[in-house]
Design a protein around this motif. Structure first.
Motif, PDB file in Angstrom:
ATOM      1  N   LEU A 192     -25.011 115.098   9.013  1.00  0.00           N
ATOM      2  CA  LEU A 192     -26.469 115.344   8.973  1.00  0.00           C
ATOM      3  C   LEU A 192     -26.803 115.764   7.495  1.00  0.00           C
ATOM      4  CD1 LEU A 192     -27.176 117.378  12.157  1.00  0.00           C
ATOM      5  CD2 LEU A 192     -27.310 114.831  11.890  1.00  0.00           C
ATOM      6  N   GLN A 193     -25.875 116.241   6.753  1.00  0.00           N
ATOM      7  CA  GLN A 193     -26.097 116.827   5.207  1.00  0.00           C
ATOM      8  C   GLN A 193     -24.880 116.921   4.679  1.00  0.00           C
ATOM      9  OE1 GLN A 193     -27.270 120.598   4.519  1.00  0.00           O
ATOM     10  NE2 GLN A 193     -27.306 121.149   6.946  1.00  0.00           N
ATOM     11  N   ASP A 194     -24.813 116.970   3.221  1.00  0.00           N
ATOM     12  CA  ASP A 194     -23.477 117.111   2.796  1.00  0.00           C
ATOM     13  C   ASP A 194     -23.214 118.454   2.858  1.00  0.00           C
ATOM     14  OD1 ASP A 194     -23.524 114.588   1.265  1.00  0.00           O
ATOM     15  OD2 ASP A 194     -25.092 115.126  -0.017  1.00  0.00           O
ATOM     16  N   SER A 195     -21.843 118.596   2.235  1.00  0.00           N
ATOM     17  CA  SER A 195     -21.117 119.930   2.375  1.00  0.00           C
ATOM     18  C   SER A 195     -21.218 120.353   0.777  1.00  0.00           C
ATOM     19  CB  SER A 195     -19.784 119.779   2.581  1.00  0.00           C
ATOM     20  OG  SER A 195     -19.482 119.495   3.964  1.00  0.00           O
ATOM     21  N   LYS A 196     -21.166 121.811   0.596  1.00  0.00           N
ATOM     22  CA  LYS A 196     -21.382 122.194  -0.624  1.00  0.00           C
ATOM     23  C   LYS A 196     -20.041 123.014  -0.911  1.00  0.00           C
ATOM     24  CE  LYS A 196     -23.947 125.469  -3.659  1.00  0.00           C
ATOM     25  NZ  LYS A 196     -25.164 126.322  -3.697  1.00  0.00           N
ATOM     26  N   ILE A 230     -23.997 120.788   9.541  1.00  0.00           N
ATOM     27  CA  ILE A 230     -23.846 119.760   8.711  1.00  0.00           C
ATOM     28  C   ILE A 230     -23.435 118.477   9.608  1.00  0.00           C
ATOM     29  CG2 ILE A 230     -23.305 121.144   6.828  1.00  0.00           C
ATOM     30  CD1 ILE A 230     -20.091 120.010   7.158  1.00  0.00           C
ATOM     31  N   MET A 272     -27.548 110.584   5.394  1.00  0.00           N
ATOM     32  CA  MET A 272     -26.364 110.654   5.511  1.00  0.00           C
ATOM     33  C   MET A 272     -25.777 109.755   6.887  1.00  0.00           C
ATOM     34  SD  MET A 272     -25.163 112.801   3.388  1.00  0.00           S
ATOM     35  CE  MET A 272     -23.855 112.803   3.933  1.00  0.00           C
ATOM     36  N   ARG A 277     -27.941 127.076   5.804  1.00  0.00           N
ATOM     37  CA  ARG A 277     -27.897 125.642   5.655  1.00  0.00           C
ATOM     38  C   ARG A 277     -28.068 124.847   6.905  1.00  0.00           C
ATOM     39  NH1 ARG A 277     -23.658 122.813   3.348  1.00  0.00           N
ATOM     40  NH2 ARG A 277     -25.383 121.317   2.421  1.00  0.00           N
TER      41      ARG A 277
END
Length: 337
Positions: free
Chosen positions: A188-192, A177, A1, A174
């Motif tokens: 740090l990571q994708d959102s959903k 993010i 990311m 999760r």
């Protein structure tokens, strides 16, 4: 990311005051900009909408706020920061997230750390939220919550300890993010993002939560059974979604009365699933027509159910929506047209 954040040179943000943000009732919202570096403060336009405590909000008021946020975004802002109390921020942000289809990010900033305004942690959250909203990487992430210098997806953020400067919000499924690291914000990571309704909700129906407890709840459930205005009920069950056997006849009558009933786990990180086949078990409830709300907590399940009923989902459509399954691919069967 994304690593470090690169800000778009022309981006402007709307800083929306949507509730009390200070222990001082006479605090000037414009004073918030004094706590930001000049290069960030000049990017922010104050939009005063409400000074009510967040605990005075309702679902209709939150829907009105979401409509206002859409109007603000249409003015050309790259993102929106929402400042309000943190008491029901989890629910407000979740409801907005279920309706927010635009690409611009909406970030709720928790400034009320330990019940005080102006503390270091609250101002760090404001700074973090502004940096995140100005980042191109925040586009198409929906609604986020900024607290403790971290970003949480509104879809599963929970208020864990409002008095903690380090652990006010958590995301049990999760994790964060994004977060501030050495003065830099990093995703740090994708959102959903959630599935969206094909019909925008209008009038919010009466939906309640019924909590399972040791030998308790019969009287309250009986009262709900006779509430003619009741349209939906979320059962916060034991463990995997089980309820006392004394509840079963009343739940059966509610379902027969066309009240939508869903079950969740009352546990912090619980989920609904079949275990043993006994009276009051989820397996038996499912046979009665009770739907599963999966891993949703009771508060989020109530909001999702209310919006789904308001949008005109059929029982089958609502069952899919409660589990975040698509409800726009077969409108003629999933909606009451």
């Amino acid at each position: 990311m994304d690593g470090g954040i690169a800000l778009h040179p022309l981006s402007k943000l709307a800083l929306v005051i949507a509730g009390s943000f200070s222990a001082d009732e006479n605090a000037d919202p414009g004073s918030l900009l004094n706590y930001l570096p000049d290069e960030l403060a000049c990017r922010c336009d104050i939009k005063e909408w409400s000074c009510q405590p967040s605990t005075h909000y309702s679902m209709p008021m939150t829907m009105a706020m979401e409509e206002m946020l859409e109007s603000v975004a249409a003015e050309g802002y790259a993102g929106i920061i929402v400042v309000s109390g943190c008491g029901v921020m989890e629910e407000i942000a979740y409801l907005v997230n279920l309706l927010w289809k635009r690409s611009e990010p909406v970030i709720f900033a928790n400034l009320m750390v330990q019940g005080r305004a102006g503390v270091k942690e609250g101002l760090m959250n404001l700074h973090c939220a502004v940096l995140a909203a100005l980042s191109p990487g925040a586009q198409n992430r929906g609604v986020l919550i900024c607290s403790s210098g971290e970003l949480f997806d509104a879809g599963d953020a929970v208020l864990a300890d409002p008095e903690s400067p380090d652990n006010a919000f958590q995301s049990p499924l999760r994790g964060t993010i994004g977060k501030m690291l050495n003065g830099e914000l990093k995703f740090l990571q994708d959102s959903k993002r959630p599935v969206f309704l094909a019909v925008r909700p209008k009038e919010i129906p009466y939906v309640e939560i019924m909590w399972a407890s040791l030998g308790g709840g019969d009287g309250m459930l009986s009262s709900l059974l006779h509430a003619r205005e009741l349209k939906g009920l979320v059962l916060a069950g034991f463990g995997a979604g089980n309820v006392p056997p004394s509840w079963v006849p009343m739940i059966r009558n509610l379902v027969r009365s066309r009240v939508e009933v869903a079950v969740v786990s009352r546990c912090f990180q619980g989920s609904v699933h079949k275990t043993n086949d006994f009276e009051g078990s989820f397996e038996k409830l499912e046979e009665l027509g009770v739907m599963s709300a999966g891993r949703l907590n009771p508060f989020k399940a109530r909001i999702r159910m209310a919006l789904g009923i308001s949008a005109g989902l059929t029982h089958n459509g609502l069952s899919l929506y409660m589990l975040n399954q698509p409800v726009s691919d077969n409108i003629t069967e999933l909606y009451k047209l």
